[in-house]
Design an enzyme around this catalytic site. Sequence first.
Site, mmCIF file in Angstrom:
data_model
loop_
_atom_site.group_PDB
_atom_site.id
_atom_site.type_symbol
_atom_site.label_atom_id
_atom_site.label_comp_id
_atom_site.label_asym_id
_atom_site.label_seq_id
_atom_site.Cartn_x
_atom_site.Cartn_y
_atom_site.Cartn_z
ATOM 1 N N PRO A 130 36.628 -27.387 91.862
ATOM 2 C CG PRO A 130 37.075 -28.639 93.756
ATOM 3 C CD PRO A 130 37.376 -28.577 92.292
ATOM 4 C CE LYS A 131 36.434 -18.021 91.641
ATOM 5 N NZ LYS A 131 37.480 -17.526 92.552
ATOM 6 C CB ILE A 132 41.312 -22.800 95.280
ATOM 7 C CG1 ILE A 132 41.239 -24.242 94.747
ATOM 8 C CG2 ILE A 132 42.166 -22.729 96.535
ATOM 9 C CD1 ILE A 132 40.591 -25.223 95.690
ATOM 10 C CD GLU A 136 36.024 -17.949 95.819
ATOM 11 O OE1 GLU A 136 36.024 -16.735 95.575
ATOM 12 O OE2 GLU A 136 36.999 -18.681 95.592
ATOM 13 N N GLY A 137 32.926 -21.878 95.541
ATOM 14 C CA GLY A 137 32.162 -22.083 94.322
ATOM 15 C C GLY A 137 32.837 -23.099 93.426
#
Length: 274
Positions: free
Chosen positions: A19-21, A153-154
């Site tokens: 996961p993009k933090i 976020e992505g």
Amino acid sequence: MLLEQTDKPFSDGRYIFEPKIDGHRLILSRRGGVTKLYTRHNNDVTEKYPELITDGPDITLDGELVVMDPDTGIPDFELTMARFQSKKSLLQVSYVVFDILHFDGSDLRSLPLLERKTILDQAIEDTPVISKIAHIDGRGEDLFDWVLERKMEGIVAKRKDSVYATGKRSDSWLKVINYAYADVFIGGWRKEEFGWLAYVPTKTGQLRPAGVIEFGVPPAHKQAFYDVAKELIAGEDREFVYVEPRIKARVKFRNWTKSGNLRSPVFVDFLLAV
């Protein structure tokens, strides 16, 4: 190590996916019992995060500093920036670690990513303040669906065999952003640094300011805009030239801020004028 951007999620057995933090990049460096904290741009922010000062062996970690939304448990960029700008430690931070560069006298940057991950697992234990990021093997599209459900976020895709190389972007580390889209009216431009003023309709049909479009506009589109907009000028001040909001555009953006602005809007294309 920087992230190259790609438009669509993908699945590939050569990659792991995380996961993009949605926080700010942070390097933690501990040498001889002294801990220093640095931003991506090498600014020393050690005094801002005293809860990250701990004892232990020499180590260098790379990760994301974030404040979680207390209601959702999801990273909140605005809360993160509020903590970054505050002189008091009123908001609890989380340091989400995704890589290890040095450990106990050894430089690990030339090792493959999965070997670094194994050392990272052994080097630190998860606590409420410092934790290791989770990842999955190969299934980027599944992770992106999970991120979409949670409005995060992505995702980040990282080659399993990638070494840690600074100062350049490549397909070794890729990011896929979960963009939202909106149609906006352009109501003017900034005189100095490039930027178009974006407006969106209210519930009553009026237009209100919603941020500045700074990214993604090709030169030909800029010229086409100014060719039309010079006939629509309605006024100006020291910073901006204002025009009748008759030019419409589609933008992609990270999220709506709490104040109702588009966060980091990127131009996609013009729409039909009204």
